[in-house]
Scaffold this active site. Sequence first.
Site, short mmCIF file in Angstrom:
data_model
loop_
_atom_site.label_atom_id
_atom_site.label_comp_id
_atom_site.label_asym_id
_atom_site.label_seq_id
_atom_site.Cartn_x
_atom_site.Cartn_y
_atom_site.Cartn_z
N GLY A 18 60.07 28.00 54.97
CA GLY A 18 60.41 28.71 54.12
C GLY A 18 61.83 29.25 54.19
N GLY A 20 64.17 26.59 54.31
CA GLY A 20 64.46 24.95 54.16
C GLY A 20 64.86 24.77 53.28
N ASP A 21 65.40 23.49 52.96
CA ASP A 21 65.80 23.31 51.49
C ASP A 21 65.41 22.99 50.13
OD1 ASP A 21 67.92 21.80 49.83
OD2 ASP A 21 66.93 20.13 49.64
N LEU A 22 64.05 22.97 50.58
CA LEU A 22 62.68 23.01 49.40
C LEU A 22 62.71 23.96 49.10
CD1 LEU A 22 61.21 20.37 47.74
CD2 LEU A 22 59.20 20.79 49.01
N ARG A 24 63.80 27.54 49.36
CA ARG A 24 64.64 27.76 48.64
C ARG A 24 64.53 26.59 47.09
NH1 ARG A 24 70.17 26.94 50.41
NH2 ARG A 24 69.61 25.97 52.39
N ARG A 51 60.88 28.89 62.73
CA ARG A 51 61.93 29.59 63.75
C ARG A 51 62.79 30.48 63.87
NH1 ARG A 51 64.14 23.74 66.10
NH2 ARG A 51 64.56 23.57 63.92
N LYS A 149 55.59 15.23 50.99
CA LYS A 149 55.38 13.93 50.90
C LYS A 149 56.84 13.88 52.21
CE LYS A 149 59.53 12.02 48.71
NZ LYS A 149 59.93 11.32 48.05
N HIS A 179 55.13 15.66 43.28
CA HIS A 179 55.46 16.11 42.68
C HIS A 179 55.53 15.86 40.86
CE1 HIS A 179 59.89 15.26 43.87
NE2 HIS A 179 60.10 14.73 42.56
N HIS A 241 55.86 7.80 44.28
CA HIS A 241 56.10 8.33 42.74
C HIS A 241 55.70 7.09 41.30
CE1 HIS A 241 57.56 11.85 44.66
NE2 HIS A 241 58.79 11.13 44.84
P1 NAP Z 1 64.65 21.13 55.71
O1 NAP Z 1 65.83 21.60 54.52
O2 NAP Z 1 65.10 20.43 57.19
O3 NAP Z 1 64.37 22.52 56.43
C1 NAP Z 1 62.50 22.44 57.18
C2 NAP Z 1 62.76 23.45 57.35
O4 NAP Z 1 60.95 23.20 58.39
C3 NAP Z 1 62.95 25.11 57.91
O5 NAP Z 1 62.99 26.27 57.16
C4 NAP Z 1 63.34 25.43 59.77
O6 NAP Z 1 63.42 26.46 59.80
C5 NAP Z 1 61.76 24.56 59.56
N1 NAP Z 1 61.71 23.75 60.35
C6 NAP Z 1 61.93 23.11 61.48
N2 NAP Z 1 61.41 23.30 62.38
C7 NAP Z 1 60.38 23.87 63.50
C8 NAP Z 1 59.07 24.36 64.12
N3 NAP Z 1 59.24 24.18 65.27
N4 NAP Z 1 58.80 25.46 63.09
C9 NAP Z 1 58.79 26.21 61.98
N5 NAP Z 1 59.69 25.90 61.64
C10 NAP Z 1 60.33 24.48 61.38
O7 NAP Z 1 63.91 20.33 54.94
P2 NAP Z 1 63.55 20.18 53.01
O8 NAP Z 1 64.34 19.89 53.06
O9 NAP Z 1 63.42 21.94 52.99
O10 NAP Z 1 62.05 19.05 53.29
C11 NAP Z 1 60.64 20.17 53.45
C12 NAP Z 1 60.18 19.08 53.39
O11 NAP Z 1 59.70 19.11 52.25
C13 NAP Z 1 60.35 17.53 54.10
O12 NAP Z 1 58.41 16.93 54.66
C14 NAP Z 1 60.44 17.08 53.08
O13 NAP Z 1 59.95 15.00 53.06
C15 NAP Z 1 59.75 17.32 52.25
N6 NAP Z 1 60.49 17.31 50.88
C16 NAP Z 1 61.68 17.81 50.08
C17 NAP Z 1 62.14 17.53 49.63
C18 NAP Z 1 63.91 18.76 48.58
O14 NAP Z 1 64.01 18.08 47.60
N7 NAP Z 1 64.30 18.65 49.60
C19 NAP Z 1 61.96 16.48 48.37
C20 NAP Z 1 60.37 16.04 48.37
C21 NAP Z 1 60.52 16.15 49.74
P3 NAP Z 1 63.92 26.89 61.28
O15 NAP Z 1 65.53 25.54 61.34
O16 NAP Z 1 64.50 28.16 60.75
O17 NAP Z 1 62.39 26.46 61.75
#
Ligand code: NAP
Length: 489
Positions: A18, A20-22, A24, A51, A149, A179, A241
């Site tokens: 919650g 993370g990048d996606l 937000r 975490r 994904k 998506h 996709h």
């Molecule tokens: P991200 O920015 O790296 O965020 C990861 C999230 O996971 C953070 O909130 C992190 O918070 C949490 N996390 C990491 N280790 C954890 C643990 N052990 N227990 C609980 N929470 C944990 O990644 P993201 O870009 O949001 O991507 C998330 C997923 O969506 C991935 O599978 C990615 O492939 C997929 N995705 C992302 C996008 C995109 O545009 N960003 C697009 C398509 C798919 P803490 O560090 O506080 O734990």
Amino acid sequence: MVSRVIPVEPFDLVIFGGTGDLARRKILPGLFRRYCSGQMPRDARVIGAARTDMDETGYREMVAEAIREFGGGRACDDGTLDEFLGQIHYVSIDARGDSGWAELQDLMKGTDRVEAYYFSVAPGLFGDLAERLQSWGMADASARIVVEKPFGRDLRTARDLNATLARYFHETQIYRIDHYLGKETVQNLMAVRFGNMLFEPLWNSQYVDHIQITVAETVGVGGRGDYYDKSGAMRDMVQNHLMQLLCLIAMEPPARFDPDAVRDEKLKVIRALDPVEPHHIVRGQYLAEPGNEAAQPDYRTAVDNPRSRTESFVALKTAISNWRWAGTPFYMRTGKRMVARSSEITVVFKDTPHSIFGEEAGRHRNVLSIRLQPNEGITLGVTIKEPGPGGMRLIDVPLDMTFADALGPEGADQVDAYERLIMDVIRGNQTLFMRGDEVEAAWSWTDPIIEGWEARNDVPKPYDSGSTGPDAADQLMRRDGREWRKVSP
Ligand code: NAP
């Protein structure tokens, strides 16, 4: 035209990742827009979980900031934002440990509403989350999980992940998100095909010369270099996709618009796909932007791997061996740092069998183009007479259905793919989500291509930033006497 909003039933949505990048950029602002529209009930709750040690006030501030930065769309007053934030909670939790799980269990206890758990974390944590949800008593029959994904990196890992999730959840509880399937135009593609008499009789190899699918991005790998270099365009874009778009354009009409009927037809398309011959596929790697090398470096510098053989571009030709499509080539291409951001499916129809207007009238073909982004819409190129005196000269004009123009400002305020898909999760509608067997079939087709590159030590061809990819991609088309559609913003 104002779109109808049908509220979903009350729900609790836990977003693992919650912070993370996606979450937000997409999930939280999307939920807020659904809240403003009246679709998300006032008493629904959203629980961020990650975490990072943070209290509820801190998380609500983060959510408010994300909404301000990425909210977009329909304006909502500050009062509504405060109300929405009142429905937001936060639990500090470790997917791999025990901390936070008792607190989450407490929050979720005793509610008889829809419970959804969004796995917006690295794929390596999907299994841990599923296992802990079960051991903490939250994987009951009414629970749903949303899985981001990438779903595996090959057939073996996708199978393993399917098997892990199946240990704790039934297939009807698993929502594998792509998506692209949540985009308005993608659903409109099905409406155009199966809601009109006009197209379906022509939708086959007798009348269609070929089909092109292009997903072009202007961005490079950005901060995802480490992940991307282990993945590449084939795994990151084509396997999911582009494959999904191909399925929707090529599938047989399902008997009903229900999840399994649609997904059965998509699966048949994937299973009928021909293997790709090595000379029918081109891989590329982008070069630096001339004069701007520091800000826009070449691919290998961006991923910090000077010997990288991962592709940031793929173009390929394939075919579907079934009665409808035998003999019709399907061309797909996708890449980063291309000339424009544009996703488009193009159906190019065959020439008329005989031109009564003579050679000088030129060759004209009907082209149906379905634009996913930007400017979602559908255009049909129709041949007409050039107006004015001076004989019969033919020109092509577009019958344009850009949704923003056709539907007015309200219709144009389209729902983002993530918003739509999350609401579908709450409704329990899996039509726009991938089924486990579909994902595995897609990997079965993709794996031999990637294994072939590895076996041949294939090196991607360099291409200029801001171009349409390596020249070889154009040659792939030209060899067949065809051309890619212009990539335009
Ligand atoms: P991200 O920015 O790296 O965020 C990861 C999230 O996971 C953070 O909130 C992190 O918070 C949490 N996390 C990491 N280790 C954890 C643990 N052990 N227990 C609980 N929470 C944990 O990644 P993201 O870009 O949001 O991507 C998330 C997923 O969506 C991935 O599978 C990615 O492939 C997929 N995705 C992302 C996008 C995109 O545009 N960003 C697009 C398509 C798919 P803490 O560090 O506080 O734990």
